[in-house]
Design a protein around this motif. Structure first.
Motif, short mmCIF file in Angstrom:
data_model
loop_
_atom_site.label_atom_id
_atom_site.label_comp_id
_atom_site.label_asym_id
_atom_site.label_seq_id
_atom_site.Cartn_x
_atom_site.Cartn_y
_atom_site.Cartn_z
N PRO A 281 0.81 -1.29 -0.01
CA PRO A 281 -0.13 -0.03 -0.05
C PRO A 281 0.75 1.24 0.09
N ASP A 282 1.99 1.12 0.58
CA ASP A 282 2.83 2.46 0.60
C ASP A 282 3.47 2.64 -0.67
N ALA A 283 3.93 1.39 -1.54
CA ALA A 283 4.50 1.73 -2.73
C ALA A 283 3.71 2.22 -3.62
N LEU A 284 2.32 1.74 -3.46
CA LEU A 284 1.14 2.42 -4.49
C LEU A 284 1.05 3.67 -4.22
N ASN A 285 0.79 4.09 -2.96
CA ASN A 285 0.90 5.64 -2.72
C ASN A 285 1.97 6.44 -3.17
N ALA A 286 3.24 6.00 -3.09
CA ALA A 286 4.24 6.46 -3.46
C ALA A 286 4.26 6.99 -5.05
N ILE A 287 3.82 5.89 -5.54
CA ILE A 287 3.85 5.99 -7.06
C ILE A 287 2.74 7.12 -7.35
N ILE A 288 1.59 7.14 -6.82
CA ILE A 288 0.49 8.35 -7.22
C ILE A 288 1.08 9.54 -6.73
N ALA A 289 1.73 9.58 -5.37
CA ALA A 289 2.09 10.90 -5.05
C ALA A 289 3.20 11.54 -5.85
N LEU A 290 4.00 10.59 -6.51
CA LEU A 290 4.92 11.09 -7.32
C LEU A 290 4.59 11.59 -8.51
N MET A 291 3.72 10.89 -9.05
CA MET A 291 3.13 11.24 -10.45
C MET A 291 2.24 12.42 -10.27
N GLU A 292 1.64 12.82 -9.36
CA GLU A 292 0.87 13.98 -8.91
C GLU A 292 1.58 15.25 -8.50
N ALA A 293 3.02 15.23 -8.36
CA ALA A 293 3.56 16.06 -7.63
C ALA A 293 4.06 17.19 -8.55
N ASP A 294 4.10 18.39 -7.85
CA ASP A 294 4.47 19.52 -8.68
C ASP A 294 5.96 19.53 -9.23
N PRO A 295 5.77 19.49 -10.72
CA PRO A 295 7.15 19.23 -11.21
C PRO A 295 8.10 20.34 -10.90
N SER A 296 7.67 21.60 -10.68
CA SER A 296 8.75 22.51 -9.93
C SER A 296 9.50 22.33 -8.79
N LYS A 297 9.01 21.30 -7.71
CA LYS A 297 9.48 21.05 -6.86
C LYS A 297 10.49 19.76 -6.91
N LEU A 298 10.66 19.27 -8.13
CA LEU A 298 11.33 18.02 -8.25
C LEU A 298 12.77 18.46 -8.71
N ILE A 299 13.70 18.32 -7.84
CA ILE A 299 15.09 18.51 -8.15
C ILE A 299 15.59 17.30 -8.96
N HIS A 300 15.13 15.91 -8.20
CA HIS A 300 15.36 14.60 -8.81
C HIS A 300 14.29 14.29 -9.62
N ARG A 301 14.46 13.24 -10.47
CA ARG A 301 13.31 12.63 -11.33
C ARG A 301 13.29 10.98 -11.15
N ASN A 302 14.45 10.49 -11.51
CA ASN A 302 14.96 9.36 -11.98
C ASN A 302 16.29 8.91 -10.96
N ALA A 303 16.16 8.19 -9.87
CA ALA A 303 15.00 7.68 -9.31
C ALA A 303 15.26 7.98 -7.80
N PHE A 304 13.93 8.13 -7.16
CA PHE A 304 14.10 8.59 -5.78
C PHE A 304 14.30 7.41 -4.86
N ASN A 305 15.33 7.41 -4.02
CA ASN A 305 15.01 6.23 -2.88
C ASN A 305 13.81 6.57 -2.05
#
Ligand code: AKB
Length: 316
Positions: A216-240
């Protein structure tokens, strides 16, 4: 509203991710694809399903185009132990599938997700609290695929502007679909055997720490990352990302709180042990927390209680 094509939909992550995405975005918005079709499977029965061999780039493109998707989640891959047994097949499937999926995303202007893994690290990586940005010289074919995949996704973002995002998953634990051919699979098998036999023989040795996370945490992580504001992402591939760093004795102790007589023994498999020994003991997920609010809800105790309850309902 997203319209998403998912590859590897009947695999360990896909089986649960499809159902979650259909809950969040609507059943018709999620096109499940896999190389085979299972009869009477919730993934096949709950929305659009297409047969897809990810090494067939033309079909992948055509499916993405016909269904007018704006997001591709590419999950189809061989895991670490299978990749070590069949390295050429792993290269062809893992890299060929990925580049086909990235090409479809580039041509159709889709957002893109694919998972990397703790397998992207190697023996020269700092072992404890492994940083987000560090040495990546893996010694397994799976690791070579994962590092290459991370770089390829960065390349498609920088060169073509494809909105690629990814995480480095630890071992994923779930009660729905069993994993196949991974090194961390002991941490799933142990729960099945605890319920069925009251005992487990581990192929991973005592004291071997690896990161794990409940599905369940893995699924939430995928959705949260895909919905994240791109301007906040310093990294993209791939987050620990991680929820716990554990060894077999830790899992056994957690199981004994519910099944006091549970017995753990060892018969170490040298191939999978060598893979595990080349991976970190624990990774640092600070970048994921800071850049898109990653948070895991399940620790070992909470996960164990849920796994045992759900598996009792399924197996007994
Ligand atoms: C495996 O063990 O191969 C996977 C992984 C950690 O990527 N579960």
């Amino acid at each position: 509203m997203k319209k998403i094509l998912v590859t590897g939909a009947l695999g360990q992550i896909g089986s649960e991710l499809i159902m979650k995405l259909r809950e969040v975005y609507g059943a018709d918005q999620v096109v499940a694809t896999d190389i085979r079709k299972k009869e009477a499977d919730p993934v096949v029965d709950s929305g659009p399903f297409e047969i897809l061999d990810v090494t067939d780039g033309n079909r992948m493109f055509e499916l993405a185009k016909t269904h007018q998707v704006d997001t591709i989640m590419h999950l189809a891959a061989l895991l670490s132990a299978t990749a070590e047994a069949k390295p050429l097949l792993a290269w062809n499937l893992n890299m060929g599938g990925l580049v086909n999926a990235l090409e479809a995303a580039r041509e159709l202007n889709c957002q893109f997700f694919t998972p990397s893994s703790i397998g992207a690290f190697g023996p020269s990586t700092p072992k404890d609290n492994t940083p987000q940005d560090t040495i990546q010289r893996p010694t397994t074919m799976y690791g070579v695929n994962k590092v290459s995949g991370e770089l390829l996704c960065d390349y498609y973002y920088q060169k073509f502007g494809v909105d690629t995002r990814g995480v480095r998953f630890p071992g994923l634990i779930s009660y729905v679909a069993p994993p196949g051919g991974g090194t961390t699979d002991y941490a799933v098998d142990i729960y099945y055997k605890a319920i069925l036999d009251g005992a487990y023989t581990s192929y991973i040795g005592k004291g071997t720490y690896m990161d794990m996370m409940y599905m369940p945490d893995a699924l939430n992580a995928i959705i949260a990352l895909m919905e994240a504001d791109p301007s906040k992402l310093i990294h993209r591939n791939a987050f620990n990302v991680t929820a716990m760093s554990i060894e077999p004795e830790d899992v056994a102790a957690a199981i004994r709180k519910h099944i006091p007589t549970f017995a753990l023994s060892y018969d170490v498999d040298p191939v999978r042990q060598a893979i595990a020994d080349s991976w970190p003991n624990s990774i640092d997920a600070t970048a994921a927390m800071n850049e898109w609010g990653f948070k895991a809800e399940f620790d070992l105790e909470k996960m164990t209680e849920d796994m045992l309850t759900k598996l009792r309902g399924k197996l007994l």
